[in-house]
Scaffold this motif. Structure first.
Motif, short mmCIF file in Angstrom:
data_model
loop_
_atom_site.label_atom_id
_atom_site.label_comp_id
_atom_site.label_asym_id
_atom_site.label_seq_id
_atom_site.Cartn_x
_atom_site.Cartn_y
_atom_site.Cartn_z
N GLY A 78 -37.77 111.12 27.52
CA GLY A 78 -38.46 110.05 26.80
C GLY A 78 -37.56 108.94 26.30
O GLY A 78 -38.00 107.80 26.15
N ARG A 79 -36.30 109.25 26.00
CA ARG A 79 -35.39 108.19 25.53
C ARG A 79 -34.46 107.75 26.65
O ARG A 79 -33.30 107.39 26.41
N SER A 80 -34.95 107.78 27.84
CA SER A 80 -34.17 107.54 29.06
C SER A 80 -33.14 106.41 28.97
O SER A 80 -33.48 105.24 28.73
N ASP A 97 -40.89 112.08 31.82
CA ASP A 97 -40.92 111.37 30.53
C ASP A 97 -40.11 110.07 30.56
O ASP A 97 -40.33 109.19 29.73
N GLN A 123 -45.47 103.31 28.94
CA GLN A 123 -45.27 103.59 30.37
C GLN A 123 -44.49 102.42 30.96
O GLN A 123 -44.75 101.26 30.59
N GLY A 177 -47.63 116.31 29.37
CA GLY A 177 -46.44 115.58 29.82
C GLY A 177 -45.69 116.28 30.94
O GLY A 177 -45.26 115.66 31.92
N HIS A 199 -42.86 107.69 31.31
CA HIS A 199 -44.06 107.64 30.45
C HIS A 199 -43.92 108.60 29.28
O HIS A 199 -43.45 109.72 29.44
N ILE A 200 -44.30 108.14 28.11
CA ILE A 200 -44.31 109.04 26.94
C ILE A 200 -45.66 108.94 26.25
O ILE A 200 -46.33 107.91 26.31
N HIS A 201 -46.04 110.03 25.63
CA HIS A 201 -47.31 110.06 24.87
C HIS A 201 -47.25 111.27 23.96
O HIS A 201 -46.29 112.05 24.04
#
Ligand SMILES: Cc1cc2nc3c(=O)[nH]c(=O)nc-3n(C[C@H](O)[C@H](O)[C@H](O)COP(=O)(O)OP(=O)(O)OC[C@H]3O[C@@H](n4cnc5c(N)ncnc54)[C@H](O)[C@@H]3O)c2cc1C
Length: 497
Positions: A176-178, A295, A281, A307, A298-300
């Motif tokens: 998520g924190r790519s 992730d 996204q 996920g 896209h994150i949610h």
């Protein structure tokens, strides 16, 4: 130089790596963490629900038995008829009854050992995927944090400190924190959070004060899991909590008390973290020679646990397309179908998460929506709808073609000698399954033997079809009538292979 460098040895990176390894590509996976085992990835905090769609993908690749063993889940004997699901899960904390799923609404299902979702852990999934990838020649280097990505028209390189890792392609699966997303300049768009979520494993002095499972309250939602002291709380503070601050026992207790409306007391907090429902996204999954999956793209919120399933779906879709591109036999535009097919699926999952958040909000409007949704979920249609959305059953790519199966996951066709389709798909080629007595497509398929595996013979159940062409990701690319049209088959082969 490697064909592909993958950044991140989470489940998505490892799945992509295995698919590329299967096709004979040289693959290097770079992973920041020196150690694969952390309490956040093992049971109970690393517990994850895999949907039927993900279980099917792992089954097709031959990994299901190892995953069931690693997850402590018994194998399900294959029944004569498609079995009803064992669990459906919840929508916005409102549980669904699997007995309410209307199986008649789910046509083209065949009995399969992979017809249902399972509970597992991130660690179990990663262990099985890493073993497969390494067996297929993939190198996984741990303790390497990527800090720079550069690309020109011909190559791409990841940098970690002084070390440079050049490749033809790079896939960012770094969560998520790519860093890859940021360093490559992908646009990341979406909606800001409504709540701060807390996940903890703690000693509760008076656990009986909390309800079991999901509890929607006038102040938010909390959930207690089967492991004593494992709970989550969602506090609708607009995501205002400063997540860079250390999370104290006092803060966690005060949020849990306020949201649960109890005076429950926390003893020792063994592990705790925060999350939000920020839903974002990237606008595309490819920039030049850099692709994103999982992730990183896209994150949610973790509500409804989608996920990992979404990310594994990305990996299955991307793996064979990138492999064909690396090996130089991909038809024009094949790699770009990755974004075209997966981006809308990601957007749907983000909206599913937003719909749950909107339903859960502790305000009179959302409470009114909750009442309506609760009534709908008590109907067969309502439960079946949620099941279709969360199990992967409703997945269908827009590939054209008249038959309703085109674009969907192939049912578990079995030839009369019981060979399942999945077994035929394990060498990164597509499969032409020809159910006609005379082997109607034999000659047409023989021209594509390097990319298509041809198998013929009557099936235990052919669902009224004469033949199907299945992509390496298990998606039906073409379905033919009892006497299949050879021209249409040829066109479908040229489109995908
Ligand atoms: C509490 C919770 C419950 C959940 N439950 C479910 C569920 O039931 N079902 C479900 O489908 N999903 C669930 N999810 C979501 C799911 O865990 C994630 O979507 C999934 O893990 C994403 O996989 P990934 O491989 O894309 O990323 P990750 O699992 O985040 O892996 C990314 C990897 O990249 C590495 N990395 C990061 N930066 C770098 C760098 N710069 N260089 C090298 N390596 C790097 C990381 O160390 C990590 O190993 C849940 C999430 C949470 C938080």
């Amino acid at each position: 130089m490697h064909d592909v460098v993958i950044v991140g040895a989470g489940p998505v990176g490892l799945f992509v790596a295995g698919e590329l390894g299967l096709a004979g590509c040289s693959v290097l996976v770079l992973e920041r963490e020196p150690e694969p085992h952390t309490p956040w990835r093992s049971f109970p905090l690393g517990m994850r629900g895999l949907s039927g769609g993900s279980v099917e993908a792992l089954y097709r690749c031959g990994m299901l038995p190892a995953l069931l063993t690693a997850s402590g889940v018994p194998e399900t004997p294959v029944s004569d008829k498609p079995a009803p699901p064992r669990t459906v899960g919840h929508f916005a904390g409102m549980m669904l009854d699997p007995a309410d799923v209307d199986l008649a609404r789910l046509p083209y299902r065949l009995p399969s050992p992979a017809s249902d979702g399972i509970m597992t852990s991130l660690e179990a999934v990663e262990t099985v995927l890493a073993e497969r990838a390494e067996k297929l020649g993939v190198e996984i280097r741990r303790g390497v944090a990527v800090t720079a990505v550069t690309q020109d028209g011909e190559t791409v390189a990841a940098r970690a400190g002084e070390q440079v890792y050049p490749a033809c392609w790079l896939v960012g699966c770094d969560g998520g924190r790519s860093a890859v997303r940021r360093l490559t300049g992908f646009d990341f768009a979406g909606t800001e959070p409504q709540f701060t979520g807390y996940l903890a494993l703690a000693t509760l002095s008076d656990p009986e004060k909390l309800r079991r499972g999901f509890a929607l309250t006038p102040a938010g939602m909390y959930v207690t899991m089967s492991e004593p002291g494992h709970f989550g709380v969602m506090d609708f503070d607009g995501g205002a909590y400063d997540r860079s601050r250390p999370l104290t026992r006092e803060h966690l207790q005060s949020v849990l008390r306020r949201v649960s409306g109890t005076d429950v007391s926390l003893g020792d907090v063994h592990l705790a973290s925060t999350f939000t429902d920020r839903a974002m996204q990237t606008t595309t999954y490819r920039r030049g020679r850099v692709l994103l999956a999982g992730d990183a793209a896209h994150i949610h919120s973790p509500l409804g646990g989608q996920g990992l399933n979404l990310g594994l779906g990305d990996a299955v879709n991307l793996g064979w397309k990138l492999a064909a591109t690396v090996r130089g036999h991909a038809p024009e535009g094949l790699l770009d179908t990755y974004t075209a097919e997966r981006h809308p699926i990601g957007a749907r999952v983000l909206d599913w998460s937003r719909a749950q958040v909107a339903t859960m909000r502790p305000d009179p409007h959302s409470r009114a929506v909750q009442a309506v949704v609760r009534d709908l979920l008590e109907t067969h249609d309502g439960t079946t709808y949620v099941f279709e959305r969360t199990s992967g059953t409703s997945l269908r790519y827009e590939l054209g073609g008249e038959h309703p199966l085109v674009g969907r996951n192939a049912p578990d066709f079995r030839l009369a000698d019981s060979t399942p389709l999945g077994e035929l798909l394990r060498d990164c080629r597509g499969v032409a399954l020809d159910f006609t007595a005379e082997g109607h497509l034999r000659e047409a398929a023989s021209h594509h033997a390097d990319r298509i595996r041809y198998a013929t013979g009557p099936a235990l159940d052919d669902l009224g079809l004469g033949a199907v062409l299945v992509r390496p990701d298990g998606i039906i690319a073409w379905a033919g009538a009892r006497t299949p049209d050879r021209g249409a088959f040829d066109r479908a082969v040229s489109r995908w292979f």
